[in-house]
Design a protein around this motif. Structure first.
Motif, short mmCIF file in Angstrom:
data_model
loop_
_atom_site.label_atom_id
_atom_site.label_comp_id
_atom_site.label_asym_id
_atom_site.label_seq_id
_atom_site.Cartn_x
_atom_site.Cartn_y
_atom_site.Cartn_z
N ARG A 68 0.93 -1.19 0.18
CA ARG A 68 0.15 0.00 -0.18
C ARG A 68 1.07 1.18 0.00
O ARG A 68 0.64 2.29 -0.50
N ASN A 69 2.00 1.24 0.54
CA ASN A 69 2.77 2.28 0.95
C ASN A 69 3.89 2.26 -0.23
O ASN A 69 4.84 3.37 0.00
N ARG A 70 3.83 1.50 -1.23
CA ARG A 70 4.84 1.38 -2.40
C ARG A 70 6.24 1.43 -1.77
O ARG A 70 7.23 1.87 -2.34
N VAL A 71 6.44 0.38 -0.78
CA VAL A 71 7.75 0.06 -0.28
C VAL A 71 8.24 -0.86 -1.09
O VAL A 71 7.53 -1.97 -0.96
N GLU A 72 9.37 -0.90 -1.41
CA GLU A 72 9.90 -1.97 -2.35
C GLU A 72 10.50 -3.28 -1.60
O GLU A 72 11.34 -2.93 -0.79
N MET A 73 10.17 -4.43 -1.89
CA MET A 73 10.67 -5.66 -1.02
C MET A 73 11.99 -6.06 -1.90
O MET A 73 11.87 -6.39 -2.88
N ILE A 74 13.08 -6.44 -0.99
CA ILE A 74 14.17 -6.89 -1.82
C ILE A 74 14.65 -8.14 -0.92
O ILE A 74 15.07 -7.82 0.41
N PHE A 75 14.60 -9.28 -1.21
CA PHE A 75 14.88 -10.53 -0.67
C PHE A 75 16.34 -10.83 -0.86
O PHE A 75 16.46 -10.90 -1.98
N GLY A 76 17.13 -11.02 0.47
CA GLY A 76 18.38 -11.50 0.20
C GLY A 76 19.21 -11.20 1.45
O GLY A 76 18.50 -10.26 2.50
N THR A 77 20.34 -11.50 1.55
CA THR A 77 21.51 -11.05 2.62
C THR A 77 22.22 -9.85 2.23
O THR A 77 22.77 -9.74 1.37
N ALA A 78 21.91 -8.85 3.12
CA ALA A 78 22.48 -7.42 2.92
C ALA A 78 24.01 -7.29 3.53
O ALA A 78 23.97 -7.76 4.75
N GLY A 79 24.81 -6.59 2.85
CA GLY A 79 26.19 -6.60 3.24
C GLY A 79 26.73 -5.21 2.94
O GLY A 79 26.38 -4.95 1.65
N PHE A 80 27.32 -4.29 3.82
CA PHE A 80 27.93 -3.05 3.28
C PHE A 80 29.02 -3.26 2.34
O PHE A 80 29.87 -4.17 2.65
N ARG A 108 25.34 -4.71 -0.79
CA ARG A 108 25.32 -5.69 -1.77
C ARG A 108 24.10 -6.73 -1.37
O ARG A 108 24.43 -7.27 -0.03
N ILE A 109 23.33 -7.09 -1.92
CA ILE A 109 22.41 -8.30 -1.54
C ILE A 109 22.36 -9.38 -2.26
O ILE A 109 22.48 -9.61 -3.52
N HIS A 110 23.00 -10.43 -1.57
CA HIS A 110 22.90 -11.89 -2.02
C HIS A 110 21.58 -12.68 -2.17
O HIS A 110 21.17 -12.71 -0.77
N HIS A 111 21.25 -12.96 -3.13
CA HIS A 111 20.00 -13.92 -3.11
C HIS A 111 20.48 -15.17 -3.89
O HIS A 111 21.49 -15.33 -4.43
N ALA A 112 19.44 -16.15 -4.14
CA ALA A 112 19.57 -17.57 -4.85
C ALA A 112 19.98 -17.06 -6.32
O ALA A 112 20.93 -17.99 -6.71
N ALA A 113 19.54 -16.17 -6.79
CA ALA A 113 20.00 -16.03 -8.35
C ALA A 113 21.57 -15.21 -8.54
O ALA A 113 21.60 -14.80 -9.64
N GLY A 114 21.92 -14.58 -7.32
CA GLY A 114 23.23 -13.96 -7.65
C GLY A 114 23.21 -12.82 -6.53
O GLY A 114 23.02 -12.94 -5.26
N ALA A 115 23.68 -11.68 -6.97
CA ALA A 115 23.74 -10.55 -6.04
C ALA A 115 23.44 -9.19 -6.98
O ALA A 115 23.68 -9.25 -8.02
N VAL A 116 23.09 -8.22 -6.24
CA VAL A 116 22.88 -7.09 -6.87
C VAL A 116 23.00 -5.89 -5.78
O VAL A 116 23.29 -6.25 -4.45
N GLU A 117 23.39 -4.93 -6.13
CA GLU A 117 24.02 -3.69 -5.30
C GLU A 117 23.03 -2.50 -5.38
O GLU A 117 22.52 -2.17 -6.45
N HIS A 118 22.61 -1.84 -4.22
CA HIS A 118 21.94 -0.62 -4.10
C HIS A 118 22.58 0.26 -3.13
O HIS A 118 23.38 0.26 -2.34
#
Length: 467
Positions: free
Chosen positions: A105-117, A124-134
């Protein structure tokens, strides 16, 4: 890669409220969750499951009706782990849906994975398909805690468990030893004893919950003994041996060894910071994995905030929510205030305990002149109606000014009842308020009037009502 106004790590109470508050301010917000479901410890392994278990035990055991129908009364004679799990799973599913809907409802984006600085503004967020940085202008760390699992304790998650393990057992324990008389250990000890499980609670301190008013704890310990909890104070575990048949022998420093089928190790929790690579952000956790913050929940790196159990005491869902909101408001320049002097504390033992303000020990140490007034549920019609004749409400007030300084309660509904006293204390109200006010009858709120009259009648006479 995407850039956000705020990234929040964790979807427990602190993370939820930080994210929603920032979204309400029109900011682009992302929430990172390393588990498959939202809600953190609060919804999935801690507050909600344990309180659901408590309610299931109270209902199925018929405990609330025993003073009316006799000590042997039970709604269900044989209670299985499946009976207890039904209620917990129902509530957990609903709570997860509520959080998911709130984020959507509040347009908060959900990002699943394990975050590390990677650096102070990059995750950097690690998940089953790889990793992404935000990247983000502001980051809130709300990863919560996990049970302490010292290397010398032979956990097997079947017979020797941590405080999260009880809810995953496939049977009700035949007997249990709980090591640690903190909030979680005390809650589980009373819940399991109410279910009929023989419980031994071992703690190295002279009494349970030393931050709670001594008179309230004395009442709790009496009632715990009445329902079958064996208490060992000033005692430590020096050895744990598991036999081939699964029985566990717990060797104590002073008392005789105790044999049990299940052992729960409940000596605290540690911050879940091991995945975060805090050093890359210029941060460091203490020996318990906790982070240090200022009054606005800023870490030593000003654009990185931390809220919830990760910052330590009081580590309550209620305070975590407020901390998360406060952090977001401060980050984006919105006024916000958290009254840390009047935090209500709820302990969901059987019977439950709640308190707000200072207790007798604190006031004595501070040399504050005080008086007390007590109302016992057995004197209150509502107490008789609900079958709780052992509960009590205690008011503490200043002898000269008559300002209310603390409210302490034990018994059915204590965690709800406490908020009346909290509201009066917030406006520096006097004990006279409760004397002059009319409360619904029959209610537990009437305890406030009875306790106030008891306290006033102990003051030197003559006394006059407040102007």
């Amino acid at each position: 890669m995407a850039h956000y106004d705020m990234l929040v790590i964790g979807t427990g109470p602190a993370g939820q409220k930080a994210a929603v508050q920032a979204a309400k301010l029109g900011k682009k917000v992302g929430v990172i969750e390393r588990n498959e479901v939202v809600g953190g410890v609060c919804i999935n392994t801690g507050t909600i499951p344990s309180k659901s278990l408590r309610e299931a035990v109270l209902y199925l055991s018929g405990f609330r009706q025993r003073s009316l129908y006799g000590a042997g009364y039970r709604l269900k004679q044989t209670i299985t782990i499946e009976d207890l799990a039904v209620r917990s799973q129902h509530v957990i599913r609903n709570e997860i849906r509520i959080v998911q809907n709130q984020m959507a409802r509040n347009r908060v984006e959900m990002i699943f994975g394990t975050a590390g600085f990677v650096d102070p503004h990059r995750l950097r967020i690690h998940h089953a398909a790889g990793a992404v940085e935000h990247t983000a202008d502001f980051i809130v760390i709300a990863v919560g805690t996990e049970p302490a699992r010292p290397a010398h304790i032979p956990f097997d998650d079947r017979h020797i468990i941590d405080t999260d393990g009880l809810l995953t057992l496939n049977h009700v324990p035949t007997s249990i030893v709980i090591v640690g008389g903190g909030v979680i250990g005390t809650e589980y000890a009373s819940i399991l004893a109410t279910l009929g499980v023989p419980v031994t609670l071992i703690d190295k301190r002279p009494r349970l919950l030393e931050f709670v008013d001594a008179e309230i704890i004395a009442a709790l310990q009496r009632q715990m003994k009445d329902i079958g909890v064996t208490l060992y104070h000033n005692e430590e575990v020096v050895g744990i041996q598991k036999a081939a048949n699964g029985d566990i022998t717990v060797t104590l420093q002073q008392a005789r060894p105790v044999t049990t089928t299940t052992l729960m190790y409940a000596i605290g929790r540690v911050g879940a910071t091991r995945w975060l690579n805090l050093e890359q952000a210029g941060l460091a956790a203490d020996s318990r994995g906790r982070l240090t913050v200022n009054e606005h929940f800023q870490t030593p790196v000003p654009h990185i905030y931390a809220a919830g159990d990760i910052i330590g005491f009081p580590a309550l869902a209620s305070t975590s929510m407020q901390q998360g909101r406060h952090a977001s408001c401060h980050a984006f320049g919105q006024p916000d205030r958290t009254d840390t002097a009047l935090l209500p504390y709820g302990i969901y033992s059987i019977p439950e305990i709640s308190m707000v303000g200072r207790n007798e020990e604190e006031l004595t140490a501070a040399k504050v002149p005080f008086a007390t007034g007590i109302a016992r549920y057995r004197e209150i019609a509502r107490g008789q109606l609900i079958g709780d004749e052992t509960g009590m409400l205690k008011l503490i007030f200043h002898r000269q000014t008559r300002e209310v300084l603390g409210v302490h309660a034990i018994g059915e509904g204590a965690t709800e009842l406490i908020h009346i006293g909290q509201a009066v204390m917030a406006y520096h109200g006097k004990i006279d308020y409760f004397v002059d006010t009319v409360f619904n009858y029959p209610t537990l709120a009437e305890c406030y009037k009875v306790a106030a009259l008891d306290g006033i009648n102990q003051l030197p006479r003559p006394w006059t009502p407040h102007p």
